[in-house]
Design an enzyme around this catalytic site. Structure first.
Site, PDB file in Angstrom:
ATOM      1  N   SER A   1       3.603   4.407   1.475  1.00 14.86           N
ATOM      2  CA  SER A   1       3.896   2.986   1.275  1.00 14.86           C
ATOM      3  C   SER A   1       5.391   2.686   1.244  1.00 14.86           C
ATOM      4  O   SER A   1       5.786   1.550   1.485  1.00 14.86           O
ATOM      5  CB  SER A   1       3.238   2.465   0.002  1.00 14.86           C
ATOM      6  OG  SER A   1       3.882   2.960  -1.142  1.00 14.86           O
TER       7      SER A   1
ATOM      8  N   LYS B   1       7.242   1.106  -5.513  1.00 14.72           N
ATOM      9  CA  LYS B   1       7.483  -0.053  -4.649  1.00 14.72           C
ATOM     10  C   LYS B   1       8.890  -0.587  -4.890  1.00 14.72           C
ATOM     11  O   LYS B   1       9.553  -0.221  -5.853  1.00 14.72           O
ATOM     12  CB  LYS B   1       6.489  -1.185  -4.956  1.00 14.72           C
ATOM     13  CG  LYS B   1       5.026  -0.797  -4.962  1.00 14.72           C
ATOM     14  CD  LYS B   1       4.496  -0.536  -3.590  1.00 14.72           C
ATOM     15  CE  LYS B   1       2.999  -0.190  -3.683  1.00 14.72           C
ATOM     16  NZ  LYS B   1       2.486   0.329  -2.443  1.00 14.72           N
TER      17      LYS B   1
END
Length: 151
Positions: free
Chosen positions: A33, A87
């Site tokens: 990610s 993230k």
């Protein structure tokens, strides 16, 4: 005298290790990610932080919001049994909600106690699908890839 010095040295080392463990954590990236910035298997040094110590653009480690519908397959839980996401912070409490974020109708600003996060990989499951992430579930800010440059 020598034994006292050794004992004092050992105590200092133990205290230092305890201090470091309370402030820093090493996290292993599982997934893509954050590619190309971080890839599967990278080890990252994370400094424990509260949301008021985080800035826009910081790479953070936090637990995702619950997904009662079970749409998003969780990754592997960490050693502590919790699922962690890594993230990049796109918006903090009070900031305007960035375009494309699953915020709900009429929500113009990021609510208190939440944060908007995005993976560097456009295929990342992040605030685009899951909405706001709870700030209380923040572990900390990633400082650097171990064996690599600062983030």
């Amino acid at each position: 005298m020598i034994i006292r010095g050794l004992l004092a040295g050992v105590l200092v080392l133990v205290a230092g290790a305890f201090w470091a463990r309370r402030r820093y954590v090493v996290v292993t990236v599982d997934g893509m990610s954050m590619a190309p910035t971080l890839t599967d298997g990278d080890r990252v040094l994370v400094r424990r932080r509260r949301i008021d110590q985080v800035g826009q653009g910081d790479v953070v480690v936090l637990e995702p919001p619950s997904d009662p519908a079970g749409r998003y397959t969780p990754g592997s839980p960490g050693a502590d049994g919790r699922l962690w996401n890594i993230k990049r912070v796109a918006a903090l409490p009070g900031d305007p909600v960035p375009p494309g974020i699953a915020a709900g109708d009429g929500v113009a600003r990021v609510p208190a106690g939440t944060v908007v996060v995005l993976g560097d990989n456009p295929d990342s499951v992040d605030s685009r699908q899951r909405g706001f992430f709870p700030a209380e579930r923040l572990l900390g800010v990633a400082l650097r890839r171990l064996g690599g440059p600062a983030l």
